[in-house]
Write an enzyme that holds these catalytic residues in place. Structure first.
Site, short mmCIF file in Angstrom:
data_model
loop_
_atom_site.label_atom_id
_atom_site.label_comp_id
_atom_site.label_asym_id
_atom_site.label_seq_id
_atom_site.Cartn_x
_atom_site.Cartn_y
_atom_site.Cartn_z
N CYS A 206 0.87 -1.18 0.00
CA CYS A 206 0.00 0.00 0.00
C CYS A 206 0.90 1.22 0.00
O CYS A 206 1.57 1.50 1.00
CB CYS A 206 -0.92 0.02 1.21
SG CYS A 206 -1.89 1.56 1.34
N MET B 290 -4.55 5.12 -5.26
CA MET B 290 -3.64 4.31 -4.46
C MET B 290 -2.22 4.77 -4.72
O MET B 290 -1.85 5.11 -5.86
CB MET B 290 -3.78 2.83 -4.81
CG MET B 290 -5.20 2.30 -4.68
SD MET B 290 -6.24 2.66 -6.12
CE MET B 290 -5.70 1.41 -7.27
#
Length: 390
Positions: free
Chosen positions: A100, A310
């Protein structure tokens, strides 16, 4: 009975997650396996058929259903190890296949807060450089964390679209972000034809940089590139179409052997669509002008359109945009570039990339971007005892 476990709830970029020191986890949960997964699922509140994660720390979206485990690194090169888990909301599943990028922004700060960084490396005032080993993908990330009077500076005037309040800027460098295969373009092509039964044929760029990502032209999907979450996430037919494309793309990228395996691999690859710039209204209500951006990008995360972008997908965007001949570069005008500012549902983001062709193989040295991070809560998370004994 419930057990209390030390934890920190942090925002990193446009995501939130529960951070743990590896040594604070129950001993059975300090290694990969069902005990760790069951414990973390219970912390976040999954699986939840209602989709809200009311009985846990998750927020009912892919951006807020995340965990991070941080530990000292003993390789003599990096400061800390960072392991990321993307927790499914309605399934008993944690996807450990990727990083992430947003939560990456919080790793350096967390490490400093928790005494994981050698004091000799931490300046009283200035920038603390934290070298992170990203365990999921086996890559180096460097976080530049601002310090004031010996403390991490968390507040500031840096604004990040997708985050309501300003904070202190943290510059992130993703070093050599191509995945472990070493092939930026797994098929060897900058563009491929992807045929999806009963859906259509698409011109795609499939890239392994930051996170495996499949890029398509928005117009080939019947989109404009200005879609909002409501446009996509409220339409089951569109979601099913995008998931089918993602599944067939995953097979073509060599990430899975059969499309049926995609159900258990929701975090990767990502699927995103790009378009040339045009004016649009961001989710905050502000107008994003064509003149301020190089292209439009919308990306899916865990089966839903992401509310912003993201961080790992931003790495893929930066890399692909700087290589003439990719779908992303075409949307940005088809010229040689070293950075791009792209429009996403919440606003804009500037990213830079350093890519070059060496002996017929594309390489990217690093991708840079600015994020911010902040502690939201520190203390103990209470977890039913059976969750970590299974």
């Amino acid at each position: 009975m419930q057990i209390p476990i030390k934890a920190t709830y942090m925002r990193g970029g446009t995501s939130k997650g529960v951070f743990f020191k590896l040594s604070d986890l129950p001993i059975p949960c300090q290694v990969a396996g069902s005990a760790r997964d069951n414990f973390l699922l219970r912390v976040v509140g999954s699986p939840d058929p209602y989709g809200k994660q009311i009985d846990g720390l998750g927020g009912g979206s892919s951006s807020t259903s995340k965990v991070a485990i941080i530990s000292p690194c003993t390789d003599g090169t990096h400061d800390v190890n960072y392991l990321f888990g993307q927790v499914a909301i309605d399934k008993a599943m944690i996807d450990w296949s990727g990083n992430c990028g947003n939560l990456t922004a919080a790793v350096g700060s967390f490490a400093i807060f928790n005494g994981l960084i050698n004091k000799d490396k931490i300046p009283q005032n200035g920038i603390c450089t934290v070298k992170i080993w990203q365990q999921n993908i086996g890559k180096t990330i460097i976080a530049h964390v601002p310090m004031v009077d010996g403390q991490v500076q968390e507040t500031g005037d840096f604004e990040l679209d997708g985050v309501t309040f300003p904070a202190s800027e943290i510059k992130i460098e993703f070093i050599d972000p191509v995945d472990d295969t070493g092939e930026m373009f797994p098929t060897g092509n900058l563009k491929d034809k992807l045929s999806v039964p009963d859906v259509g044929d698409f011109s795609v760029t499939m890239i392994n940089a930051g996170i495996p990502t499949i890029f398509l032209h928005a117009h080939e999907l019947g989109f404009t590139g200005t879609e909002s979450q409501k446009d996509i996430n409220d339409n089951g037919e569109i979601l099913a179409k995008l998931e089918k494309i993602r599944s067939f793309g995953a097979v073509k990228m060599g990430l899975i052997a059969d499309i049926a395996e995609a159900k258990a691999r929701q975090h990767t690859p990502k699927i995103a669509w790009v378009a040339s710039p045009t004016d649009y209204i961001a989710s905050s209500g502000k107008t994003i002008k064509t003149s301020k951006i190089d292209l439009l990008v919308r990306a899916m995360s865990m089966g839903q359109l992401h509310h912003a972008m993201m961080g790992t997908a931003s790495v893929a965007i930066a890399t692909a945009a700087t290589i003439v001949g990719t779908v992303v570069n075409e949307a940005a005008g088809g010229q040689a570039l070293t950075e791009v500012c792209f429009g996403h549902p919440s606003g804009t983001l500037l990213v830079g990339g350093q890519s070059k062709l060496v002996d017929g193989k594309w390489l990217v040295h690093k991708v840079t971007m600015s994020r911010s991070a902040r502690r939201l809560m520190t203390g103990e998370v209470w977890v039913p005892q059976l969750a970590q004994q299974t």
